[in-house]
Design an enzyme around this catalytic site. Structure first.
Site, short mmCIF file in Angstrom:
data_model
loop_
_atom_site.label_atom_id
_atom_site.label_comp_id
_atom_site.label_asym_id
_atom_site.label_seq_id
_atom_site.Cartn_x
_atom_site.Cartn_y
_atom_site.Cartn_z
N ASN A 168 0.80 -1.24 0.00
CA ASN A 168 0.00 0.00 0.00
C ASN A 168 0.83 1.28 0.00
O ASN A 168 0.46 2.27 -0.64
CB ASN A 168 -1.01 -0.01 1.15
N THR A 248 -0.84 -13.23 7.40
CA THR A 248 0.59 -13.45 7.11
C THR A 248 1.39 -13.35 8.40
O THR A 248 2.34 -14.11 8.61
CB THR A 248 1.09 -12.43 6.06
N GLU A 267 3.68 -5.61 12.26
CA GLU A 267 2.75 -4.47 12.10
C GLU A 267 1.67 -4.94 11.14
O GLU A 267 1.93 -5.11 9.95
CB GLU A 267 3.48 -3.26 11.49
N CYS A 305 -3.17 1.38 6.31
CA CYS A 305 -3.57 0.55 7.45
C CYS A 305 -4.25 1.38 8.53
O CYS A 305 -5.02 0.87 9.33
CB CYS A 305 -2.35 -0.15 8.03
N GLU A 480 7.58 0.30 16.62
CA GLU A 480 8.75 0.80 15.89
C GLU A 480 8.70 2.32 15.90
O GLU A 480 7.65 2.93 16.08
CB GLU A 480 8.78 0.23 14.47
P1 NAD Z 1 0.37 -9.46 2.90
O1 NAD Z 1 0.44 -9.92 4.30
O2 NAD Z 1 -0.36 -10.27 1.91
O3 NAD Z 1 1.84 -9.27 2.30
C1 NAD Z 1 2.80 -8.47 2.95
C2 NAD Z 1 4.18 -8.96 2.59
O4 NAD Z 1 4.37 -10.25 3.15
C3 NAD Z 1 4.43 -9.11 1.10
O5 NAD Z 1 5.75 -8.71 0.81
C4 NAD Z 1 4.25 -10.61 0.88
O6 NAD Z 1 4.94 -11.10 -0.24
C5 NAD Z 1 4.83 -11.15 2.17
N1 NAD Z 1 4.39 -12.50 2.55
C6 NAD Z 1 3.22 -13.11 2.27
N2 NAD Z 1 3.20 -14.35 2.81
C7 NAD Z 1 4.37 -14.51 3.46
C8 NAD Z 1 4.94 -15.55 4.24
N3 NAD Z 1 4.30 -16.70 4.45
N4 NAD Z 1 6.16 -15.37 4.79
C9 NAD Z 1 6.82 -14.21 4.62
N5 NAD Z 1 6.35 -13.19 3.87
C10 NAD Z 1 5.13 -13.32 3.31
O7 NAD Z 1 -0.21 -7.98 2.99
P2 NAD Z 1 -0.57 -7.04 1.77
O8 NAD Z 1 -1.85 -7.52 1.18
O9 NAD Z 1 0.62 -6.82 0.92
O10 NAD Z 1 -0.81 -5.64 2.53
C11 NAD Z 1 -2.01 -5.26 3.09
C12 NAD Z 1 -2.04 -5.48 4.58
O11 NAD Z 1 -0.95 -4.81 5.19
C13 NAD Z 1 -3.28 -4.93 5.22
O12 NAD Z 1 -3.77 -5.86 6.15
C14 NAD Z 1 -2.78 -3.68 5.93
O13 NAD Z 1 -3.54 -3.27 7.05
C15 NAD Z 1 -1.44 -4.12 6.34
N6 NAD Z 1 -0.60 -2.96 6.68
C16 NAD Z 1 -0.26 -2.76 7.99
C17 NAD Z 1 0.51 -1.65 8.33
C18 NAD Z 1 0.90 -1.39 9.75
O14 NAD Z 1 1.79 -0.58 9.96
N7 NAD Z 1 0.28 -2.02 10.72
C19 NAD Z 1 0.92 -0.76 7.34
C20 NAD Z 1 0.55 -1.01 6.02
C21 NAD Z 1 -0.21 -2.13 5.69
#
Ligand code: NAD
Length: 499
Positions: A168, A248, A267, A305, A480
């Site tokens: 995002n 994840t 996070e 997020c 963080e």
């Molecule tokens: P996602 O969890 O699908 O992917 C995030 C990252 O994790 C990607 O790089 C992906 O390739 C990797 N990944 C996926 N499976 C994995 C595994 N088994 N082991 C290691 N890495 C793996 O999330 P997304 O769809 O890319 O992003 C959206 C989500 O991120 C939303 O839920 C959003 O709220 C969250 N988000 C949280 C914050 C925060 O600071 N809390 C900030 C931004 C986004």
């Protein structure tokens, strides 16, 4: 290609997508297409493939980790001044290429150019902040002189980190990890989302130009199940700093559960409430209240997020709020101008699924609700979803529970403060909350009851990089920012000396 026009003409003239290359041990490495699958990366505004991302396999991931491990002893012993100098140089080079990064981030993620510029500026700030933080930090070692033993705490860089980020805010969130990791003397293998890898590729070139010692920062591309999983589970990885979805986060916890000493900072997702009290609609505050609630809902197409996607309004001003809010959103958040496309076909389908659910459940569409229908199975027209305001949502609906993560907000009523707090906290998530009120006592009283890592009162998204950032409940563990990042990337030992 630092204008959208130049970038578009470059892509047209090239005729083939851009093939991204891993950055390992200070060099770009083009993966062998016969052994490494490449993933198509789509431009959300048009649906066209513009880049191909290698899905790095576990062997290459291991090689990158070993490189980072080899670089750790020397890097961890550099002085703070030296590390600060490198990070400052990175921030200067990013500043020089600000527009180029903004243009490609906007192409890759679907966000508006204006929004992309804001995020590049924040990425620059990440490097600047941690480059100066380490120079000025005064960790007062706690010296305890008791029982004839002098005791002090000694901190040192923890080791090699896996830094994993979502789609995002690709550049901003990746630099929020890389900057402190390198500043505190650790080395890293970073992996951006496979959906939005372009700015990480450009960032690797910046590290190269800044002459960072080979192996200190490595960037590998690929999906979660292959590349991400190999990275987090490696026994050579000391710690994981992860931002992404809650499911994840659970998978990463599971994969690393037996590695007790691994630092894991998560996070995760959110379903954040915005509480609007009647006094926030008083003459002087009304404009700000509407503006804050709208920006919390629709900035970056709701793909932040921290977005406030559940609005609760005190019932005495519900109609007044809804009318003004809908008008403001209609005038301000215009598809294609101030609102971009959502990130991918899969995400488009997910958000569209929730709009269909809203229809089935009989919610009222006060605004929007109509995603562009795509042509057949092709992605040809881009992933556009109009800002959508839903009212009359059933209290137990998934629309109020699930993180939709798109330009969709619900507006519901509450009777009094107690009910407002109860509704806000009625979520598995606990990342952020917005509180809109003119009552000073309530700001604290309600603010301190909300189950959220970050609470904004009469504002949203202001950040000071030293403050703790992170969530409660299913939104994550660990914090963080400033000294909290230091806790992620360093280890503490207590030394007892005879006096
Ligand atoms: P996602 O969890 O699908 O992917 C995030 C990252 O994790 C990607 O790089 C992906 O390739 C990797 N990944 C996926 N499976 C994995 C595994 N088994 N082991 C290691 N890495 C793996 O999330 P997304 O769809 O890319 O992003 C959206 C989500 O991120 C939303 O839920 C959003 O709220 C969250 N988000 C949280 C914050 C925060 O600071 N809390 C900030 C931004 C986004």
């Amino acid at each position: 290609c630092d204008t959208p026009e130049k970038a578009a003409s470059y892509l047209r003239s090239k005729g083939t997508p851009i093939y991204l290359q891993n950055y390992v041990s200070g060099a770009f490495i083009l993966s062998d297409k016969t052994s490494v699958p490449f993933l198509d990366s789509f431009e959300p505004k048009t649906g066209a493939v513009f880049a191909c991302v290698p899905c790095t396999q576990s062997q290459q991931v291991d090689a990158a980790i070993r490189t980072a491990k080899d670089a750790f002893p020397a890097w961890s012993k550099t002085t703070r001044a030296v590390r600060s100098g490198y990070l400052r140089r990175v921030s200067e080079l990013l500043q020089e290429s600000r527009e180029l990064f903004a243009v490609w981030e906007s192409i890759d993620q679907g966000k508006t150019l204006e929004r992309a510029r804001i995020e590049v500026d924040r990425a620059i700030a990440n490097f600047l902040y941690f480059s100066t933080y380490i120079l000025h930090e005064q960790t007062a070692a706690r010296m305890i002189d008791g029982g004839g033993v002098l005791t002090y705490e000694h901190r040192s860089p923890a080791g090699v980190f896996a830094l994993i980020s979502p789609w995002n805010m690709p550049l901003y969130l990746l630099t929020w990890k890389i900057a402190p990791c390198l500043a505190f003397g650790c080395t890293a293998v970073a992996k951006p989302s496979e959906v939005t890898s372009m700015s990480a590729y450009l960032l690797a070139a910046i590290f190269h130009r800044a002459s960072l010692p080979p192996g200190v920062i490595n960037i590998v591309f690929g999906d979660g199940p292959t590349t991400g999983a190999a990275l987090v589970s490696s026994p050579l990885i000391t710690g994981v700093s992860f931002t992404g979805g809650t499911q994840t986060g659970i998978a990463i916890r599971r994969a690393t559960a037996h590695q007790i000493g691994k630092h894991v900072s998560l996070e995760l997702g959110g379903k954040n409430p915005t509480l609007v009290f009647a006094d926030a609609l008083r003459q002087d505050d009304k404009e700000r209240t509407i503006r804050v609630a709208a920006s919390a809902a629709f900035e970056n197409q709701g793909e932040i997020c921290l977005c406030g996607s559940r609005i609760y309004v005190e019932e005495s001003v519900y109609e007044e709020f809804l009318t003004s809010f809908v008008k403001f959103v209609q005038d301000t958040y215009v598809l294609g101008k101030t609102v971009g496309a959502v990130v991918s076909r899969a995400h488009f389908d997910k958000v569209r699924g929730y709009l269909k659910l809203a229809e089935q459940e009989g919610a009222t569409f006060e605004l929007g609700g109509v995603p562009l229908e795509l042509d057949g199975q092709a992605n040809e027209r881009g992933y556009w979803i109009a800002p959508t305001v839903l009212a009359d949502v059933q209290p137990n609906s998934a629309l109020l529970r699930d993180e939709i993560f798109g330009p969709v907000v619900t507006v519901s009523k509450f009777k009094d403060e107690e009910e407002a707090v109860g509704l806000a906290n009625d979520s598995e998530f606990g990342l952020a909350a917005v509180l809109l009120t003119a009552d000073g006592a309530r700001m604290r009283r309600v603010g301190e009851q909300l189950e959220a890592g970050m609470v904004w009162v009469n504002g949203w998204l202001q950040r000071e990089l030293g403050t703790p950032f992170g969530g409660m409940k299913a939104s994550g563990t660990g914090r963080e920012g400033g000294e909290y990042s230091r806790d992620v990337f360093t280890v503490v030992r207590t030394i007892h000396l005879p006096s």
